[in-house]
Design a protein around this motif. Sequence first.
Motif, PDB file in Angstrom:
ATOM      1  N   ARG A  95     -36.173  -4.717 -56.305  1.00  0.00           N
ATOM      2  CA  ARG A  95     -37.068  -5.495 -57.170  1.00  0.00           C
ATOM      3  C   ARG A  95     -37.180  -6.953 -56.750  1.00  0.00           C
ATOM      4  NH1 ARG A  95     -35.788  -8.573 -61.516  1.00  0.00           N
ATOM      5  NH2 ARG A  95     -37.476  -9.028 -62.985  1.00  0.00           N
ATOM      6  N   ASP A  96     -36.070  -7.623 -56.608  1.00  0.00           N
ATOM      7  CA  ASP A  96     -36.094  -9.042 -56.224  1.00  0.00           C
ATOM      8  C   ASP A  96     -36.375  -9.232 -54.740  1.00  0.00           C
ATOM      9  OD1 ASP A  96     -35.615  -9.955 -58.797  1.00  0.00           O
ATOM     10  OD2 ASP A  96     -33.437  -9.924 -58.558  1.00  0.00           O
ATOM     11  N   GLU A  97     -35.757  -8.407 -53.916  1.00  0.00           N
ATOM     12  CA  GLU A  97     -35.884  -8.554 -52.463  1.00  0.00           C
ATOM     13  C   GLU A  97     -37.329  -8.484 -52.004  1.00  0.00           C
ATOM     14  OE1 GLU A  97     -34.385  -6.300 -48.347  1.00  0.00           O
ATOM     15  OE2 GLU A  97     -33.649  -5.643 -50.316  1.00  0.00           O
ATOM     16  N   HIS A  98     -38.108  -7.593 -52.608  1.00  0.00           N
ATOM     17  CA  HIS A  98     -39.487  -7.392 -52.171  1.00  0.00           C
ATOM     18  C   HIS A  98     -40.527  -7.808 -53.212  1.00  0.00           C
ATOM     19  CE1 HIS A  98     -38.150  -5.512 -48.513  1.00  0.00           C
ATOM     20  NE2 HIS A  98     -37.487  -4.572 -49.167  1.00  0.00           N
ATOM     21  N   GLY A  99     -40.094  -8.518 -54.239  1.00  0.00           N
ATOM     22  CA  GLY A  99     -41.039  -9.004 -55.238  1.00  0.00           C
ATOM     23  C   GLY A  99     -41.853  -7.906 -55.879  1.00  0.00           C
ATOM     24  N   VAL A 154     -26.448   2.090 -65.164  1.00  0.00           N
ATOM     25  CA  VAL A 154     -27.684   2.660 -65.720  1.00  0.00           C
ATOM     26  C   VAL A 154     -27.483   4.118 -66.118  1.00  0.00           C
ATOM     27  CG1 VAL A 154     -30.117   3.184 -65.272  1.00  0.00           C
ATOM     28  CG2 VAL A 154     -29.119   1.048 -64.410  1.00  0.00           C
ATOM     29  N   VAL A 155     -27.083   4.963 -65.170  1.00  0.00           N
ATOM     30  CA  VAL A 155     -26.931   6.387 -65.474  1.00  0.00           C
ATOM     31  C   VAL A 155     -25.771   6.626 -66.440  1.00  0.00           C
ATOM     32  CG1 VAL A 155     -26.435   8.671 -64.529  1.00  0.00           C
ATOM     33  CG2 VAL A 155     -27.973   7.116 -63.309  1.00  0.00           C
ATOM     34  N   PHE A 156     -24.599   6.049 -66.123  1.00  0.00           N
ATOM     35  CA  PHE A 156     -23.416   6.265 -66.961  1.00  0.00           C
ATOM     36  C   PHE A 156     -23.256   5.212 -68.049  1.00  0.00           C
ATOM     37  CE2 PHE A 156     -21.902   8.397 -62.926  1.00  0.00           C
ATOM     38  CZ  PHE A 156     -22.099   9.679 -63.410  1.00  0.00           C
ATOM     39  N   GLY A 157     -24.177   4.281 -68.142  1.00  0.00           N
ATOM     40  CA  GLY A 157     -24.177   3.317 -69.242  1.00  0.00           C
ATOM     41  C   GLY A 157     -22.906   2.510 -69.378  1.00  0.00           C
ATOM     42  N   GLY A 158     -22.212   2.265 -68.261  1.00  0.00           N
ATOM     43  CA  GLY A 158     -20.982   1.478 -68.300  1.00  0.00           C
ATOM     44  C   GLY A 158     -19.759   2.264 -68.724  1.00  0.00           C
ATOM     45  N   ARG A 297     -29.264  -4.478 -67.383  1.00  0.00           N
ATOM     46  CA  ARG A 297     -28.077  -3.635 -67.245  1.00  0.00           C
ATOM     47  C   ARG A 297     -27.663  -3.507 -65.787  1.00  0.00           C
ATOM     48  NH1 ARG A 297     -29.628   1.665 -70.622  1.00  0.00           N
ATOM     49  NH2 ARG A 297     -27.888   2.503 -69.414  1.00  0.00           N
ATOM     50  N   TYR A 298     -28.626  -3.276 -64.929  1.00  0.00           N
ATOM     51  CA  TYR A 298     -28.349  -3.107 -63.505  1.00  0.00           C
ATOM     52  C   TYR A 298     -27.696  -4.353 -62.913  1.00  0.00           C
ATOM     53  CZ  TYR A 298     -29.247  -2.194 -58.528  1.00  0.00           C
ATOM     54  OH  TYR A 298     -29.093  -2.015 -57.176  1.00  0.00           O
ATOM     55  N   GLU A 299     -28.150  -5.512 -63.349  1.00  0.00           N
ATOM     56  CA  GLU A 299     -27.616  -6.777 -62.831  1.00  0.00           C
ATOM     57  C   GLU A 299     -26.369  -7.224 -63.588  1.00  0.00           C
ATOM     58  OE1 GLU A 299     -30.927  -9.430 -62.985  1.00  0.00           O
ATOM     59  OE2 GLU A 299     -31.920  -8.515 -61.246  1.00  0.00           O
TER      60      GLU A 299
END
Length: 305
Positions: A95-99, A154-158, A297-299
């Motif tokens: 997302r950030d790397e390629h805008g 994300v998948v395991f929600g932490g 969540r991902y970050e």
Amino acid sequence: MRKSTQFSLWLVAALALTCAAQGQDDRFLVCYPNAPGSARRAEPIMQTFGSYVGERLGRRVRPVYFNELRAAKDWMSQGMPRHGILSLSLYLRWRDEHGLRVVAHAERGGKGTGRYHLLVLAKSKLKTLADLASREGACVWSAHLDDARFASRVVFGGQLQVKEVVTAEGETAPGLPGGRVRVVSSTRALSALRRMQQGKPYKGNPVDAVLVDDTSWEGLQQLKRFKGVFRVLYASSPLPTAPVVSFRDVPESESKRLGEVLGGMKSDDEGRKILKTLQATGFAPPQREALAGLVARYEGKEGSK
């Protein structure tokens, strides 16, 4: 005479520029790491999809499919795509790397969300993710967990931290601090499930659990030889389906038009036929609020629920 010559030269130059513009393909990346198939086998499908979209956009669109991340990166090094369809995991990573900006979502079964299901043997003593984390050398197999942050947050929600990921290429990537389980990425989830059923390791690693998506889990339940063999230890929250994205510097007006074309595919016979080959039932508008929550969540900027 001089004015006529100047006009002719201007006209030739203008035509040359127009032809060059028309001859340039819009590079379109379709990438689902570890998914079935290959770039070569997908070529006819990609060509048909590109022709459909290109005719309606008034440009030549050239989609290319990759299920290997390394091959996709090599292709991108020769020229960046303008748009693409990516796995949710890859979108969050890039997302950030390629805008990246989300244009739409590819629907499956008429839905814009899906769940992941962590399967264990029906007779397994494992009852919770905590039980799995406490097992020495626990190993989860999946085609969907090639990114430790995506898997853990994300998948395991932490609720389950991944300590390392073995990629389909055989490389080992470090996970998150405090990680307890190992993830092995594989395109052969069915083979891993058979080994789990037999109580045997697969390619040198134990098979404690296998994570599959909705489609795979529904299909497994229809197979007599697997009836009652597996149960769901954990199911993720509903997550957005694969996003259609624009890459950095693509005008928003261009992205909006692409979204309109894709959104209209299920409204005509040709579009519905192509959607079937793409294993999709349509394209829906961006789920911006849900995506914003997943990005946080991902970050690691938001507590998982």
